[in-house]
Motif scaffolding. Structure first.
Motif, PDB file in Angstrom:
ATOM      1  N   LEU A   1       0.816  -1.214   0.000  1.00 46.32           N
ATOM      2  CA  LEU A   1       0.000   0.000   0.000  1.00 46.32           C
ATOM      3  C   LEU A   1       0.853   1.270   0.000  1.00 46.32           C
ATOM      4  CD1 LEU A   1      -2.839  -1.000   2.497  1.00 46.32           C
ATOM      5  CD2 LEU A   1      -2.971  -0.826   0.013  1.00 46.32           C
ATOM      6  N   HIS A   2       1.893   1.301   0.813  1.00 51.77           N
ATOM      7  CA  HIS A   2       2.706   2.507   0.927  1.00 51.77           C
ATOM      8  C   HIS A   2       3.658   2.697  -0.244  1.00 51.77           C
ATOM      9  CE1 HIS A   2       1.398   3.923   4.810  1.00 51.77           C
ATOM     10  NE2 HIS A   2       1.417   2.682   5.243  1.00 51.77           N
ATOM     11  N   SER A   3       4.034   1.629  -0.926  1.00 52.12           N
ATOM     12  CA  SER A   3       4.987   1.760  -2.022  1.00 52.12           C
ATOM     13  C   SER A   3       4.364   2.415  -3.253  1.00 52.12           C
ATOM     14  CB  SER A   3       5.562   0.395  -2.406  1.00 52.12           C
ATOM     15  OG  SER A   3       4.557  -0.433  -2.933  1.00 52.12           O
ATOM     16  N   GLN A   4       3.049   2.473  -3.322  1.00 49.33           N
ATOM     17  CA  GLN A   4       2.391   3.063  -4.481  1.00 49.33           C
ATOM     18  C   GLN A   4       2.331   4.587  -4.405  1.00 49.33           C
ATOM     19  OE1 GLN A   4      -1.358   1.111  -4.901  1.00 49.33           O
ATOM     20  NE2 GLN A   4      -0.425  -0.892  -5.193  1.00 49.33           N
ATOM     21  N   GLY A   5       2.493   5.157  -3.224  1.00 51.52           N
ATOM     22  CA  GLY A   5       2.434   6.608  -3.073  1.00 51.52           C
ATOM     23  C   GLY A   5       3.820   7.212  -3.023  1.00 51.52           C
ATOM     24  N   THR A   6       3.900   8.364  -2.404  1.00 53.24           N
ATOM     25  CA  THR A   6       5.184   9.054  -2.286  1.00 53.24           C
ATOM     26  C   THR A   6       5.899   8.722  -0.978  1.00 53.24           C
ATOM     27  OG1 THR A   6       4.086  10.964  -1.309  1.00 53.24           O
ATOM     28  CG2 THR A   6       4.403  10.982  -3.706  1.00 53.24           C
ATOM     29  N   SER A   7       5.391   7.755  -0.243  1.00 49.05           N
ATOM     30  CA  SER A   7       5.964   7.408   1.052  1.00 49.05           C
ATOM     31  C   SER A   7       7.390   6.879   0.949  1.00 49.05           C
ATOM     32  CB  SER A   7       5.095   6.362   1.749  1.00 49.05           C
ATOM     33  OG  SER A   7       3.798   6.845   1.932  1.00 49.05           O
ATOM     34  N   PHE A   8       7.766   6.352  -0.177  1.00 48.47           N
ATOM     35  CA  PHE A   8       9.069   5.722  -0.314  1.00 48.47           C
ATOM     36  C   PHE A   8      10.104   6.655  -0.947  1.00 48.47           C
ATOM     37  CE2 PHE A   8       6.877   2.242   1.124  1.00 48.47           C
ATOM     38  CZ  PHE A   8       7.640   1.102   1.193  1.00 48.47           C
ATOM     39  N   ALA A   9       9.797   7.945  -1.053  1.00 43.64           N
ATOM     40  CA  ALA A   9      10.736   8.884  -1.668  1.00 43.64           C
ATOM     41  C   ALA A   9      12.036   8.962  -0.876  1.00 43.64           C
ATOM     42  CB  ALA A   9      10.101  10.263  -1.780  1.00 43.64           C
ATOM     43  N   SER A  10      11.956   9.006   0.460  1.00 44.40           N
ATOM     44  CA  SER A  10      13.189   9.068   1.258  1.00 44.40           C
ATOM     45  C   SER A  10      13.956   7.756   1.178  1.00 44.40           C
ATOM     46  CB  SER A  10      12.867   9.403   2.712  1.00 44.40           C
ATOM     47  OG  SER A  10      12.126   8.369   3.306  1.00 44.40           O
ATOM     48  N   LEU A  11      13.251   6.663   1.022  1.00 48.78           N
ATOM     49  CA  LEU A  11      13.929   5.370   0.878  1.00 48.78           C
ATOM     50  C   LEU A  11      14.706   5.312  -0.434  1.00 48.78           C
ATOM     51  CD1 LEU A  11      14.339   2.601   2.129  1.00 48.78           C
ATOM     52  CD2 LEU A  11      12.311   1.826   0.938  1.00 48.78           C
ATOM     53  N   ARG A  12      14.155   5.905  -1.470  1.00 51.21           N
ATOM     54  CA  ARG A  12      14.868   5.946  -2.753  1.00 51.21           C
ATOM     55  C   ARG A  12      16.116   6.822  -2.661  1.00 51.21           C
ATOM     56  NH1 ARG A  12       9.531   6.658  -4.447  1.00 51.21           N
ATOM     57  NH2 ARG A  12       8.633   4.710  -5.145  1.00 51.21           N
ATOM     58  N   ARG A  13      16.039   7.895  -1.871  1.00 52.70           N
ATOM     59  CA  ARG A  13      17.200   8.769  -1.706  1.00 52.70           C
ATOM     60  C   ARG A  13      18.282   8.118  -0.849  1.00 52.70           C
ATOM     61  NH1 ARG A  13      13.071  12.602  -0.830  1.00 52.70           N
ATOM     62  NH2 ARG A  13      13.438  12.473   1.402  1.00 52.70           N
ATOM     63  N   ASN A  14      17.897   7.286   0.102  1.00 49.87           N
ATOM     64  CA  ASN A  14      18.837   6.659   1.041  1.00 49.87           C
ATOM     65  C   ASN A  14      18.921   5.159   0.813  1.00 49.87           C
ATOM     66  OD1 ASN A  14      19.297   9.135   2.508  1.00 49.87           O
ATOM     67  ND2 ASN A  14      17.216   8.882   3.287  1.00 49.87           N
ATOM     68  N   TRP A  15      19.056   4.744  -0.423  1.00 43.80           N
ATOM     69  CA  TRP A  15      19.026   3.317  -0.771  1.00 43.80           C
ATOM     70  C   TRP A  15      20.189   2.553  -0.143  1.00 43.80           C
ATOM     71  CZ3 TRP A  15      23.190   1.388  -3.360  1.00 43.80           C
ATOM     72  CH2 TRP A  15      24.017   2.311  -3.989  1.00 43.80           C
ATOM     73  N   ALA A  16      21.350   3.165   0.010  1.00 46.17           N
ATOM     74  CA  ALA A  16      22.500   2.459   0.600  1.00 46.17           C
ATOM     75  C   ALA A  16      22.212   2.112   2.058  1.00 46.17           C
ATOM     76  CB  ALA A  16      23.758   3.304   0.485  1.00 46.17           C
ATOM     77  N   PHE A  17      21.609   3.057   2.782  1.00 42.33           N
ATOM     78  CA  PHE A  17      21.249   2.794   4.173  1.00 42.33           C
ATOM     79  C   PHE A  17      20.193   1.696   4.265  1.00 42.33           C
ATOM     80  CE2 PHE A  17      18.594   3.774   7.918  1.00 42.33           C
ATOM     81  CZ  PHE A  17      19.552   3.553   8.898  1.00 42.33           C
TER      82      PHE A  17
END
Length: 101
Positions: A30-46
């Protein structure tokens, strides 16, 4: 579950994972379809580091659960449950960040 139903610690741990896993999958979907994962995309190494660490911890925990008795595991897990909120809870009053306009 250990205290409420009187089941073993290892069985309670396994049941907790069985219940949590579908909930996590649905939440992720549910959360991956919105903008909730924008910070995860920016911090992919972490995110990868945390994922690898979690897998390693799960493996070590699975190995210990098969060899360490419940008499040792129960106090250790109880200590983790007591210490974790203390470490996460903010200590003292922090100044509020100013909004940038």
């Amino acid at each position: 579950m250990v205290l409420l139903f009187g089941i073993g610690l290892k069985l309670a741990d396994s049941l907790s994972l069985v219940v949590s896993f579908p909930t996590m999958l649905i939440g992720f979907a549910l959360h991956s379809q919105g903008t909730s994962f924008a910070s995860l995309r920016r911090n992919w190494a972490f995110a990868i580091l945390i994922t690898v660490g979690s897998i390693g911890d799960a493996f070590v925990g699975g190995q210990l659960a098969g060899t360490v008795s419940s008499a040792v595991l129960l106090p250790v897990l109880a200590a983790i449950l007591v210490i974790s909120p203390v470490k996460v809870w903010p200590h003292g009053r922090r100044p509020r960040p100013r909004s940038v306009r």
